[in-house]
Design an enzyme around this catalytic site. Structure first.
Site, PDB file in Angstrom:
ATOM      1  N   PHE A 126       0.860  -1.179   0.000  1.00 53.59           N
ATOM      2  CA  PHE A 126       0.000   0.000   0.000  1.00 53.59           C
ATOM      3  C   PHE A 126       0.907   1.243   0.000  1.00 53.59           C
ATOM      4  CE2 PHE A 126      -2.938   3.080   1.897  1.00 53.59           C
ATOM      5  CZ  PHE A 126      -4.059   2.850   1.125  1.00 53.59           C
ATOM      6  N   ASP A 195       2.249  -5.223   8.500  1.00 49.68           N
ATOM      7  CA  ASP A 195       1.026  -4.438   8.316  1.00 49.68           C
ATOM      8  C   ASP A 195      -0.134  -5.435   8.213  1.00 49.68           C
ATOM      9  OD1 ASP A 195      -1.188  -3.080   7.356  1.00 49.68           O
ATOM     10  OD2 ASP A 195      -0.028  -1.711   6.109  1.00 49.68           O
TER      11      ASP A 195
END
Ligand SMILES: Cc1ncc(COP(=O)(O)O)c(C=O)c1O
Length: 410
Positions: A126, A195
């Site tokens: 991301f 993450d």
């Protein structure tokens, strides 16, 4: 033999999680496949937030920091969340956003490996994560290296101090083997920051069993905490005593209400806090976690995979010939809880779908992404969503020019 609507209704009838749908406030006629961007609203959250506003804020006023437990809410909510992550109660806290928490963890991890000059990160992660990685490296005078997630384990070098990557990729849904990658990182003397944005609440996480060092996750996706819900931080117990995070605000101070001039870090996970908790968001998130009460995360993961398998099978039967492609792995064991389909007019197709009450999201340049909140998405929803996509493509409904006009949030 093709998959029928009746087949899907039969799967729903035997779904061990079928009763959980009643825990959510879902509008009739809406098929919600966007739990990976914003989870649905659990029953009881609106009433709880109203109570916090009217009673705790309106009547309790400043006293509520003590009397309603606002001050200790990051730790309390962290402890409530910890079992869903396979973590101990005092290894998790709830605060701020993913990007801010990633910043804190990357700097703290790099400070534990001062002699090592490199941060190794996932190419294709991301973008916000990698923007933060670049900034941390600039700030600390480190180098960065970006490699595809599948190559991270082999790419760790003698200079690598910190490794960071997503457990489930936001676009492809590819899942990394947390135990194996973490072991490879440790074997080279480095530390890892995971993450969990697309994992928390969707996948059966085992942070402690996998020996993870640090992790950051999202409150507003599969945990259904509401728009802008606070993020969570995990720090393995063995690092809690030596952490030195960079945002040394007063909420991470050992005794904030002594108002000492100098900073003294709080013991334990509280050191990861910086500022005053955003109590209305915290209240919504805390209450939303009730939707997971009594739920087995192994079952959540199993259902998410089954929903994904169904969507892929229906794609193969009905959408492939209409110009759609699959941007997600077929192997369910390596796939998280969403399926990404490509179409050259993907944005307009998604807008047309949303117009029909089938809600997913779009990731540029051409990905239509469908995320499955296993507590409330039914097998029949997947069937009906694919039927709607096929109908839009067959009729050419997506060619309407107004649908191609981009909105700010896709
Ligand atoms: C994988 C991943 N990392 C980071 C973020 C950024 O989150 P935040 O806006 O809380 O900083 C997101 C947001 O969707 C995400 O999906």
């Amino acid at each position: 033999m093709s998959i029928t609507r009746e087949d899907c209704l039969a799967l729903d009838a035997s779904d061990p999680l079928r009763a959980c749908r009643a825990r959510f406030q879902l509008e009739e006629g809406i098929i919600y496949l966007d739990g990976n961007s914003l989870g649905a609203l659990p029953h009881g959250v609106a009433e709880h937030v109203a109570l916090v506003v009217e009673h705790e804020w309106g009547k309790g006023l400043i006293r509520s920091w003590n009397e309603a437990g606002w001050y200790v809410s990051p730790a309390r909510v962290g402890a409530k969340l910890a079992p869903l992550l396979g973590a101990k109660h005092d290894e998790v806290t709830v605060t701020e956003s993913i990007s801010i928490n990633l910043f804190k963890l990357l700097v703290a991890a790099a400070r534990l490996r001062p002699a090592r000059s490199e941060i190794l990160a996932e190419r294709g992660n991301f973008p916000s994560d990698n923007h933060i990685v670049e900034s941390v490296a600039r700030l600390l005078g480190k180098k960065t290296r970006f490699v595809p997630a599948g190559e991270i384990a082999q790419a760790i070098g003698a200079d690598t101090g910190v490794v960071t990557l997503s457990h489930v990729n936001y676009r492809s849904a590819e899942v990394q083997d947390m135990a194996r990658v973490t072991e490879a990182v440790h074997a080279k003397g480095a530390l890892i920051v995971w993450d969990l944005a697309h994992s928390s609440g969707a996948v059966d996480l085992q942070l402690d069993a996998c020996r993870a060092d640090f992790a950051v996750g999202c409150g507003y996706k599969f945990l259904n905490g509401g728009p802008g819900a606070p993020s969570h931080i995990f720090v393995a117990e063995r690092h809690l005593g030596s952490l030195d995070q960079p945002l040394t605000g007063w909420f991470g101070h050992a005794e904030p209400f002594r108002f000492d001039d100098g900073y003294r870090r709080a013991d334990g996970i509280r050191h990861m806090l910086c500022s005053t908790p955003q109590m209305l968001s915290m209240a919504a998130f805390e209450k939303a976690l009730d939707a997971f009460e009594g739920v087995s995360m192994a079952e959540v993961e199993r259902k998410g995979r089954a929903l994904g398998d169904l969507m892929i099978a229906l794609h193969d039967e009905r959408l492939g010939r209409l110009g759609c492609g699959l941007a997600t792995l077929r192997d369910a064991k390596r796939r998280g809880n969403h399926v990404s389909l490509t179409h050259e007019a993907g944005y307009a197709v998604m807008r047309a779908l949303i117009g029909r009450g089938v809600i997913g999201d779009f990731r540029a340049p051409d990905v239509m992404r469908f995320g499955f909140g296993p507590l409330y998405v039914r097998y029949v929803d997947i069937h009906d969503a694919v039927t709607a996509i096929a109908d839009i493509l067959e009729r050419g409904e997506f060619k309407n020019e107004a649908l191609a006009e981009r909105q700010a949030v896709t």
